[in-house]
Scaffold this active site. Structure first.
Site, PDB file in Angstrom:
ATOM      1  N   GLU A 155      60.911  26.052  50.751  1.00 11.95           N
ATOM      2  CA  GLU A 155      59.796  26.913  50.911  1.00 11.95           C
ATOM      3  C   GLU A 155      59.063  27.300  49.404  1.00 11.95           C
ATOM      4  O   GLU A 155      60.467  27.804  48.356  1.00 11.95           O
ATOM      5  CB  GLU A 155      60.164  27.912  51.506  1.00 11.95           C
ATOM      6  CG  GLU A 155      60.876  27.270  52.988  1.00 11.95           C
ATOM      7  CD  GLU A 155      61.133  28.788  53.711  1.00 11.95           C
ATOM      8  OE1 GLU A 155      60.693  29.994  53.550  1.00 11.95           O
ATOM      9  OE2 GLU A 155      61.923  29.023  54.050  1.00 11.95           O
ATOM     10  N   ASP A 173      53.525  34.199  45.485  1.00 13.49           N
ATOM     11  CA  ASP A 173      54.132  35.238  44.831  1.00 13.49           C
ATOM     12  C   ASP A 173      52.506  36.624  45.219  1.00 13.49           C
ATOM     13  O   ASP A 173      51.659  36.569  45.017  1.00 13.49           O
ATOM     14  CB  ASP A 173      53.585  34.893  43.339  1.00 13.49           C
ATOM     15  CG  ASP A 173      53.749  36.433  42.463  1.00 13.49           C
ATOM     16  OD1 ASP A 173      54.643  36.577  42.220  1.00 13.49           O
ATOM     17  OD2 ASP A 173      53.352  35.811  41.278  1.00 13.49           O
ATOM     18  N   LYS A 211      58.032  29.866  46.994  1.00 13.45           N
ATOM     19  CA  LYS A 211      57.995  31.215  46.678  1.00 13.45           C
ATOM     20  C   LYS A 211      56.769  31.884  46.363  1.00 13.45           C
ATOM     21  O   LYS A 211      55.810  31.377  45.087  1.00 13.45           O
ATOM     22  CB  LYS A 211      59.004  31.331  45.316  1.00 13.45           C
ATOM     23  CG  LYS A 211      59.456  32.670  45.748  1.00 13.45           C
ATOM     24  CD  LYS A 211      60.178  33.070  45.251  1.00 13.45           C
ATOM     25  CE  LYS A 211      61.027  34.318  44.794  1.00 13.45           C
ATOM     26  NZ  LYS A 211      60.127  35.879  44.846  1.00 13.45           N
ATOM     27  N   TYR A 239      57.644  33.436  56.990  1.00 15.08           N
ATOM     28  CA  TYR A 239      58.721  32.407  56.364  1.00 15.08           C
ATOM     29  C   TYR A 239      59.897  32.948  56.519  1.00 15.08           C
ATOM     30  O   TYR A 239      61.076  32.686  56.177  1.00 15.08           O
ATOM     31  CB  TYR A 239      59.229  32.792  55.131  1.00 15.08           C
ATOM     32  CG  TYR A 239      58.664  33.509  54.317  1.00 15.08           C
ATOM     33  CD1 TYR A 239      59.516  34.646  53.903  1.00 15.08           C
ATOM     34  CD2 TYR A 239      57.466  34.499  53.458  1.00 15.08           C
ATOM     35  CE1 TYR A 239      59.469  35.751  54.071  1.00 15.08           C
ATOM     36  CE2 TYR A 239      57.545  34.655  52.311  1.00 15.08           C
ATOM     37  CZ  TYR A 239      59.363  35.846  53.150  1.00 15.08           C
ATOM     38  OH  TYR A 239      58.075  37.436  52.007  1.00 15.08           O
ATOM     39  N   CYS A 263      31.458  38.453   8.056  1.00 15.51           N
ATOM     40  CA  CYS A 263      32.290  37.581   8.885  1.00 15.51           C
ATOM     41  C   CYS A 263      33.173  37.295   7.089  1.00 15.51           C
ATOM     42  O   CYS A 263      33.524  38.141   6.094  1.00 15.51           O
ATOM     43  CB  CYS A 263      31.352  36.326   8.180  1.00 15.51           C
ATOM     44  SG  CYS A 263      32.013  34.691   8.415  1.00 15.51           S
ATOM     45  N   CYS A 281      32.358  34.433   4.786  1.00 17.87           N
ATOM     46  CA  CYS A 281      31.348  34.116   4.711  1.00 17.87           C
ATOM     47  C   CYS A 281      31.183  35.508   3.831  1.00 17.87           C
ATOM     48  O   CYS A 281      29.459  35.725   3.087  1.00 17.87           O
ATOM     49  CB  CYS A 281      30.522  33.331   4.428  1.00 17.87           C
ATOM     50  SG  CYS A 281      29.671  33.815   5.751  1.00 17.87           S
ATOM     51  N   CYS A 299      28.630  35.767  13.474  1.00 17.52           N
ATOM     52  CA  CYS A 299      28.647  35.655  11.932  1.00 17.52           C
ATOM     53  C   CYS A 299      26.801  34.585  11.925  1.00 17.52           C
ATOM     54  O   CYS A 299      26.780  33.865  12.716  1.00 17.52           O
ATOM     55  CB  CYS A 299      29.376  34.705  11.476  1.00 17.52           C
ATOM     56  SG  CYS A 299      28.774  34.059   9.279  1.00 17.52           S
ATOM     57  N   CYS A 350      28.408  29.718   5.547  1.00 14.60           N
ATOM     58  CA  CYS A 350      29.222  29.932   6.011  1.00 14.60           C
ATOM     59  C   CYS A 350      30.296  28.461   6.087  1.00 14.60           C
ATOM     60  O   CYS A 350      29.786  27.934   6.505  1.00 14.60           O
ATOM     61  CB  CYS A 350      29.548  30.721   7.881  1.00 14.60           C
ATOM     62  SG  CYS A 350      31.613  31.459   7.924  1.00 14.60           S
ATOM     63  N   LYS A 376      63.401  29.894  40.486  1.00 16.42           N
ATOM     64  CA  LYS A 376      62.534  30.073  40.214  1.00 16.42           C
ATOM     65  C   LYS A 376      61.737  29.811  38.840  1.00 16.42           C
ATOM     66  O   LYS A 376      62.538  28.280  37.580  1.00 16.42           O
ATOM     67  CB  LYS A 376      62.609  31.504  39.215  1.00 16.42           C
ATOM     68  CG  LYS A 376      63.194  32.405  39.643  1.00 16.42           C
ATOM     69  CD  LYS A 376      61.776  32.925  41.024  1.00 16.42           C
ATOM     70  CE  LYS A 376      61.165  34.651  40.215  1.00 16.42           C
ATOM     71  NZ  LYS A 376      62.189  35.573  39.880  1.00 16.42           N
TER      72      LYS A 376
END
Ligand code: IVH
Length: 714
Positions: free
Chosen positions: A147, A151, A149, A259, A443, A446, A461, A467, A349
């Site tokens: 099956e 979460d 698992k 389940y 920046c 630059c 920037c 730049c 897991k």
């Protein structure tokens, strides 16, 4: 195997370690079960628990009934009435590798054969011949039900005469919380069972979870309302189920998969295998995952694990592994339970997607359009199957939302191919040495001002092509495959060329000489010549590719094609007004503004002229009346891997039929083409009930429009 230090008195430091571990686990249980705010990732919790288990195995005299190893899990919370579970709600033991799984298989086989030898000697044995045979021979592989698992959060549902009477959380395994009113809002949870033959008393167990698409929607809304986001789908399920107001639960679109069974009327005759029992649940109208399969032996379990791992990203719900259960109930009963888990089941897991590490520093990266992205430099950590040393912090708001500081212990998440993220900070581990993260005002490359426009999450920037970072990124974009396509001009080489002052802008690429290239580190004559001919070849392009390669903000491939299709010449486009541009489908006021602004900049005009002077050219596009095409007005999304066509080919073919091809699924999407590996886009399309085609169906459709020959497509 290590022998326990039987009867050995544990040294003081071991005693202290055990006490510390217990205290820490109890504290984490409280945060996890009562506050719904886990402080550490599950792997870290599992590690603490394993450490404690190991010490208790080594020094059995230290085991106490209060030890967290002896308890099933949480603590019953306040705010809800308590419900006592007549059959305890147990947990599962975990394995993380095929070796550990094989050990589990052997343990089970061994236990069953010893057990059956004993049973043979006892005259009153009532085991069935089948279960004896299954248990007896090492050569008879066991049957398992496999099956996913899920979460989410475990739930116990009690039905009396087919009617739902109670829904309870697991709590500490013996006493849970009464969340009946909340579970009643779950859409796929039947309030009344179907069929004639359901028992008078039936307790089913399962998992409540939130589908991935709903989880994403919920967090998107939270972000737009500047509220706290949820770290993962399980937290949502837990938080939603334990709402005091069922209306809030109802809004969360939770789902149930069953389940297991709990109590059942004494006289009721159930089928002899777990799988058949699940089928029975299905007949009574209870939802059971379609991924549940039976298999033979540990090899069969491993095949199932592989197959589910491949499908994981495509599944509409989050799973963190798979569960194998011995199918024969009689064998299950023979194997029985240990303190908190059955011996007949095991969870396999996946590698953890969340891990704990340290934030060492934050750097600010400048993108092609000047956007500033804070990037977390992390102490390298193995998570989601790879070693991660960087994670994105997105923008200034994200730093504020996380309240993270340099030096903090953080939880990092890497799921699928998504860029690693920092999920949260372990506040308890913060020290005085942790430093605030200051978003730069200038920046970092630059020195130009950084601005953040109203309504935008990104700071930028303002240096434009002054730049160096923006220049490098714009050249990388220009050279990329979908743009002007200069084969062999990779990111590193662009950085080298800019650093060596050989190029300042994209047009300079067309003036590179062999002598100069040979001065670069590790550049041999052959590669230099190859590069020069690739640059030469790139001069023959298409209008659409040329426009895309310029890197105008928010002009992606689709918009570039649309522009190329609507304007006869580059000149016409460069002189277009925002109003004209907005008449093109796909171009709104913002994009139109970016286009006009781009072409108004003297520097950009200069670079374009230099490119034309270098003889970059494209055939005059043939005009097509796009309003008459078969897919005009439709929006399509391509996701996953296409095996017989490339994604760009698929996209171009759809566009030639008049469809708009978008990168994201929304209620406006007409159809999604999903290849293997499709993930959240497919999930979202499923949840929005959008038409989905696989690659074969897509190709059939293209053939119907005479776009692919029988031969050409595979
Ligand atoms: S069976 C006696 N089956 O995992 C066995 N549990 O780590 C009881 N879970 O508390 C559990 N998917 O919340 C089982 N297919 C599955 C499951 C599953 C998820 C959860 C459940 C359980 C936890 C144990």
């Amino acid at each position: 195997m290590k022998q326990p230090h039987d009867k050995l008195l544990a040294p003081a430091e071991i005693l202290q370690q055990v006490e510390q571990l217990r205290q820490s686990i109890d504290e984490h249980n409280y945060h996890y079960y009562v506050l719904d705010e886990p402080q550490i990732p599950d792997v870290e919790y599992d590690r603490l628990m394993r450490q404690l288990q190991q010490l208790e195995t080594d020094y059995p005299s230290l085991i106490t009934t209060e030890s967290p190893t002896q308890k099933v899990g949480g603590i019953a919370a306040t705010g809800f009435n308590k419900i006592e579970h007549q059959v305890p709600m147990l947990s599962l033991d975990n394995v993380f590798s095929s070796e550990e799984l094989k050990d589990f298989g052997q343990r089970v086989q061994q236990r069953l054969s010893i057990d059956s030898e004993l049973a043979d000697k006892t005259s009153g044995d009532s085991s069935s011949a089948a279960s004896k045979a299954a248990a007896k021979s090492d050569l008879t592989p066991l049957q398992f039900t496999c099956e996913p698992k899920l979460d989410g959060l475990a739930i116990s549902l009690i039905y009396k005469n087919g009617k739902l009477v109670t829904g309870a959380t697991r709590g500490d395994g013996k006493i849970g919380e009464d969340v009946t009113q909340n579970v009643r809002t779950i859409r796929n949870l039947p309030l009344q069972l179907r069929g004639e033959d359901c028992p008078e008393l039936l307790e089913v167990r399962g998992e409540i979870f939130i589908p991935k698409a709903e989880f994403e929607k919920l967090n998107a809304v939270a972000i737009s309302n500047q509220q706290k986001t949820f770290a993962n789908p399980r937290n949502v399920a837990a938080g939603s189920l334990r709402q005091l107001d069922p209306k809030v639960t109802a809004q969360r679109k939770l789902q149930l998969y069953c389940y297991a069974l709990g109590q059942i009327s004494d006289n009721y005759q159930l089928p002899a295998t777990h799988f058949q029992r699940l089928e029975k649940l299905r007949l009574w109208g209870l939802p059971v995952s379609a991924e549940i399969k039976t298999t033979t032996g540990i090899d069969g379990c491993l095949e199932y694990f592989e197959s589910i791992s491949e499908q994981r990203d495509k599944l509409p719900y989050e799973i963190d592994g798979v569960v194998y259960k011995i199918d024969n109930i009689e064998l299950q009963q023979r194997l029985g339970f240990v303190a908190k888990a059955p011996r007949w089941a095991i969870a396999h897991k996946f590698p953890a997607q969340e891990e704990i590490t340290k934030l060492l520093d934050v750097e600010f990266q400048v993108g092609r359009t000047g956007s500033i992205t804070p990037v977390a430099r992390l102490k390298p950590v193995f998570v989601g199957g790879v070693t991660v040393s960087n994670a994105t912090l997105h923008n200034q708001d994200e730093i504020e939302r996380l309240q993270v500081k340099v030096g903090d212990t953080v939880i990092v998440r890497r799921a699928g191919d998504v860029i690693p993220q920092i999920v949260s900070v372990v506040i308890n581990d913060r020290t005085e040495n942790c430093q605030d993260i200051l978003f730069p005002l200038r920046c970092p490359v630059c020195g130009s001002d950084i601005e953040r426009l109203a309504g935008e999450a990104k700071s930028r920037c303002t240096g434009g092509l002054f730049c160096a970072a923006q220049r490098v990124e714009s050249i990388k974009h220009f050279a990329s495959r979908k743009a002007i396509n200069i084969d062999g001009l990779g990111d590193k080489l662009v950085e080298q060329l800019v650093q060596a002052d050989m190029i300042d802008d994209v047009a300079d690429l067309y003036h590179l000489k062999l002598d100069n290239l040979l001065k670069l580190e590790r550049m041999a004559e052959k590669s230099a010549n190859n590069l020069l001919s690739a640059i030469e070849n790139s001069k023959q392009t298409s209008f659409a590719k040329f426009l895309y390669s310029l890197g105008i903000r928010e002009v992606g491939e689709a918009t570039a094609s649309a522009l190329a299709n609507c304007y006869d010449s580059l000149n016409d486009l460069m002189n277009a007004k925002t109003e004209n541009l907005q008449s093109i489908a796909d171009v709104g006021p913002i994009v139109a503004g970016h286009i006009v602004h781009f072409f108004s900049q003297p520097h950009n005009k200069e670079v374009i002229q230099k490119l034309l002077d270098a003889n970059i050219q494209w055939p005059t596009p043939s005009r097509v009346d796009t309003s008459q095409l078969p897919l005009t007005g439709q929006t399509w999304v391509l996701t996953g891997t296409l095996e017989r066509l490339s994604r760009s080919e698929g996209k171009a073919l759809l566009q030639s039929l008049g469809a708009k091809v978008s990168g994201s699924v929304s209620a406006k999407t007409t159809c999604v083409v999903a290849g293997p590996g499709a993930g959240s886009k497919l999930t979202k399309a499923q949840s929005l009930d959008i038409r989905i085609l696989d690659e074969d169906q897509f190709i059939t459709l293209l053939k119907e429009y005479n776009l692919l020959s029988e031969k050409g497509s595979g």
